[in-house]
Design an enzyme around this catalytic site. Structure first.
Site, short mmCIF file in Angstrom:
data_model
loop_
_atom_site.label_atom_id
_atom_site.label_comp_id
_atom_site.label_asym_id
_atom_site.label_seq_id
_atom_site.Cartn_x
_atom_site.Cartn_y
_atom_site.Cartn_z
N LYS A 168 -17.84 0.17 5.37
CA LYS A 168 -18.44 -0.90 4.58
C LYS A 168 -19.95 -0.72 4.51
O LYS A 168 -20.59 -1.04 3.49
CB LYS A 168 -18.09 -2.26 5.19
CG LYS A 168 -18.23 -3.42 4.22
CD LYS A 168 -17.54 -4.67 4.74
CE LYS A 168 -17.57 -5.77 3.68
NZ LYS A 168 -16.87 -6.99 4.14
N GLU B 62 0.82 -1.21 0.00
CA GLU B 62 0.00 0.00 0.00
C GLU B 62 0.86 1.27 0.00
O GLU B 62 0.50 2.26 -0.64
CB GLU B 62 -0.94 0.01 1.20
CG GLU B 62 -2.08 -0.98 1.11
CD GLU B 62 -1.72 -2.35 1.67
OE1 GLU B 62 -2.60 -3.24 1.69
OE2 GLU B 62 -0.54 -2.53 2.09
N MET C 7 24.44 7.74 3.12
CA MET C 7 24.36 9.02 3.80
C MET C 7 24.58 8.87 5.30
O MET C 7 25.25 9.70 5.93
CB MET C 7 23.00 9.68 3.53
CG MET C 7 22.91 11.12 4.04
SD MET C 7 24.09 12.24 3.22
CE MET C 7 23.16 12.70 1.77
N PHE D 233 -12.02 -6.50 13.65
CA PHE D 233 -10.91 -6.98 12.83
C PHE D 233 -10.54 -5.93 11.78
O PHE D 233 -11.39 -5.43 11.05
CB PHE D 233 -11.31 -8.29 12.13
CG PHE D 233 -10.25 -8.84 11.23
CD1 PHE D 233 -9.05 -9.31 11.74
CD2 PHE D 233 -10.45 -8.89 9.86
CE1 PHE D 233 -8.07 -9.81 10.90
CE2 PHE D 233 -9.48 -9.38 9.01
CZ PHE D 233 -8.28 -9.86 9.54
N GLN D 234 -9.27 -5.58 11.74
CA GLN D 234 -8.71 -4.60 10.81
C GLN D 234 -9.37 -3.23 10.94
O GLN D 234 -9.53 -2.50 9.96
CB GLN D 234 -8.76 -5.11 9.37
CG GLN D 234 -7.84 -6.31 9.13
CD GLN D 234 -7.64 -6.64 7.68
OE1 GLN D 234 -8.47 -6.35 6.84
NE2 GLN D 234 -6.51 -7.27 7.37
#
Length: 630
Positions: free
Chosen positions: A190, A78, A511, A140-141
């Site tokens: 949802k 993502e 760096m 969930f999530q």
């Protein structure tokens, strides 16, 4: 050019000035909220969308089919979807769009949102959310992505009602690209996705108080013109805001009219071609000596779409300490945030310059144009004495700066250059000769390692869409930065993006190692990427050529200068798949000039131990110049 107003932006639909509930249009087309997401993006003219599906956003993905008018690009992470959308936005000037799921899908997007916010990149991020009844239950999530992104986005929405989807997406798109551009988050439950609604377009925008100032007040323009007429040592300090405003031609006109030297921030490289004699290069921690010297000795600093960031100013109180300041920016929050201006000008850069240039001409006609010949003598002495240079490798490997010079010499003028973050980013900014605006894509404000590959993919997709693929895309990356999103080689291959990847492989976090060398007594703690205690001879972890080939790409390795030249020529001849060149470069190469973090820009080091602005006086520079003429 003025930015579109809400009245112009969406088919002459008026904007509400107060919050009202949207009425259901029984005459509209009945559909699900998920279908409304897809239809709204189509009606907004979105042509490419990046993302990954998941449970809470599945209804929206279910509405995407072969008849959908936009192309969907499936990434492998993502965060990469977000960076690809950024690259797409910066290469095309359009709004980048992403669709991801709730919970980890949304939190993986947070870095890209923060990056876009820092660099003012227009982006709409659609995230799925659990059902309304599950919010707050640790379902969930579930994650409060609106709360998480509130400080790092331009605006954010939580949509619980399907009927609101078209309006919210229209508003999000408008907010993202107007005023100071930035990312807008639209979190859609949802519940809203599966519910039925009546779709109509265009939508009425409800944006009370959102009225970006695009035109400057006449009195401040006059004050600014007077300062130009009084200045003998002016400098134009140009930032990414000017690039977002597409103000390159006007900035060039201003430089030609005033004969003022011009420096840029990292994000504004290429806004005026480097071949223009007014351009002194980048300013800041790794800026040119001429640019840094000009700013530090200026009597008038004209900040154009720049924000006085710490990487530019160094020790703020010593930054252009004797200069009067004109600050032009569309975001009023930036005016006076770090440096108090003498003349503050709020407005779109293009609009402001269109009015400021005639005002300066009028002032010059009235009071005469200042003679800047002595100022340019000083600047040209710095240019001559302190050109951009580098040390050759001492261990037989390639000098990374030399590699970048070869890439630039063999690339067309319209090449889009993309980088990750690290030494390679600074070298690319220093050694590529930029000839066109919008040809430079990099993570500046947030400095996100792993940005390069997905951003290059987005730029290539944008180039194919907007320029018929006629702008090649070169990604210059470091082996450390590249490995943070290297899985996106699959995305590059499967989506037919013929990007060319120059991997400057020094097997270290370059760096960080440079800072350890200079400031931490050469204690190289956790910066060696290939060190194997059991078998010190192992250095190819991973083998980047094999990795490229595993993803269907072409892999080439170059140890010598001739191999490097041959590899670049081969890469330039391949246009049907991505090409990765593993350049073996010197791990002890350093980025110079350099200003140590928190130090004054007067302490800039041309190379270790050489500090031109502290060891030499302006009078000595004049003497050198006069002796050169004799």
């Amino acid at each position: 050019m003025a930015l579109p107003t809400p009245l112009q932006a969406f088919s002459n639909v008026p904007k509400e000035t107060h919050h009202t509930a949207q009425k259901h249009d029984a005459n509209g087309e009945k559909m699900s909220g998920a279908q409304a997401i897809v239809r709204s993006l189509e009606d907004l003219g979105v042509s490419d969308v990046f993302g990954i599906p998941g449970g809470a956003i599945l209804p929206a993905y279910n509405a995407i089919n072969e008849d959908t008018k936009f192309r969907f690009i499936l990434t492998r992470h993502e965060q990469a979807a977000g960076h690809a959308a950024q690259g797409y936005a910066l290469s095309t000037g359009k709004v980048g769009v992403c669709i991801v799921t709730s919970g980890p899908g949304a939190t993986n997007m947070v870095t890209a949102i923060a990056d876009a916010n820092m660099d003012s990149v227009p982006m709409v991020v659609i995230t799925g959310q659990v059902g309304v009844s599950s919010i707050g239950t640790d379902a969930f999530q579930e994650a409060d992505i609106v709360g998480i992104t509130y400080p790092i986005s331009k605006h954010s929405y939580l949509v619980t009602n399907a009927q609101d989807i078209p309006r919210v997406l229209a508003e999000a798109y408008y907010i993202a690209h107007t005023g100071r551009p930035g990312p807008v988050v639209v979190d859609i439950t949802k519940t809203a996705q599966v519910s039925e609604m009546y779709y109509s377009w265009p939508q009425r925008l409800i944006l009370p108080g959102y009225n970006p100032t695009t035109k400057a007040h006449g009195c401040v323009l006059q004050e600014a013109a007077e300062l130009f007429a009084q200045s003998s040592k002016p400098v134009l300090y140009v930032g990414g805001g000017a690039m977002r405003s597409k103000a390159g031609k006007l900035v060039k006109q201003l430089a030609e009219l005033t004969n003022a030297p011009m420096v840029t921030t990292l994000t504004a490289r290429g806004i005026v071609p480097d071949t223009d004699p007014h351009v002194l290069g980048m300013i800041g921690m790794h800026g040119s000596i001429a640019g840094t010297g000009a700013v530090q000795r200026s009597d008038l600093l004209v900040a154009i779409g720049s924000r006085f960031s710490d990487r530019v100013t160094g020790k703020l109180k010593d930054f252009a300490a004797h200069a009067k300041v004109i600050h032009i920016d569309i975001d009023p929050a930036e005016i006076g945030k770090n440096r108090k201006p003498d003349v503050p000008i709020v407005g779109d850069i293009s609009n402001v310059l269109e009015e400021l240039i005639p005002a300066i001409k009028k002032e010059y006609k009235k009071n005469g144009k200042p003679d800047l010949s002595e100022w340019w003598k000083t600047i040209n002495t710095w240019r001559k004495n302190y050109p951009q240079t580098f040390d050759e490798s001492t261990d037989g490997t390639l000098a990374p700066q030399w590699v970048i010079q070869q890439l630039c010499d063999k690339a067309p003028d319209n090449t889009i250059w993309v980088t990750g973050v690290g030494q390679h980013q600074m070298w690319t900014s220093q050694f590529v000769k930029f000839k066109q605006p919008n040809s430079w894509i990099t993570s500046a404000g947030l400095g996100t390692m792993g940005y390069g590959l997905p951003a290059a993919i987005g730029a290539a997709i944008g180039s194919a869409r907007e320029f018929n693929g006629e702008k090649p895309v070169w990604l210059v990356d470091g082996d450390g930065s590249f490995q943070m999103t290297s899985e996106e080689l699959a995305t590059a291959f499967l989506n037919h993006t013929p990007i060319k990847i120059a991997l400057l492989n020094n097997s270290v976090y370059g760096m960080v190692r440079q800072w350890q060398t200079l400031f931490y007594n050469q204690h190289y703690s956790q910066t060696n990427l290939s060190h194997n205690k059991e078998n010190p001879t192992i250095t190819d972890i991973p083998d980047f050529v094999k990795l490229a080939e595993a993803y269907g790409c072409v892999g080439i390795r170059a140890f010598t200068e001739q191999e490097a030249i041959d590899a670049i020529n081969t890469a330039n001849s391949i246009n049907d798949r991505p090409v990765l060149i593993d350049f073996r470069v010197w791990k002890d190469a350093m980025v110079f000039p350099m200003v140590a973090s928190g130090a004054s820009n007067d302490e800039v080091s041309y190379r270790p131990g050489v500090k031109p602005l502290t060891l030499r006086t302006i009078q000595e520079e004049y003497v050198d110049m006069e002796e050169d003429h004799e």
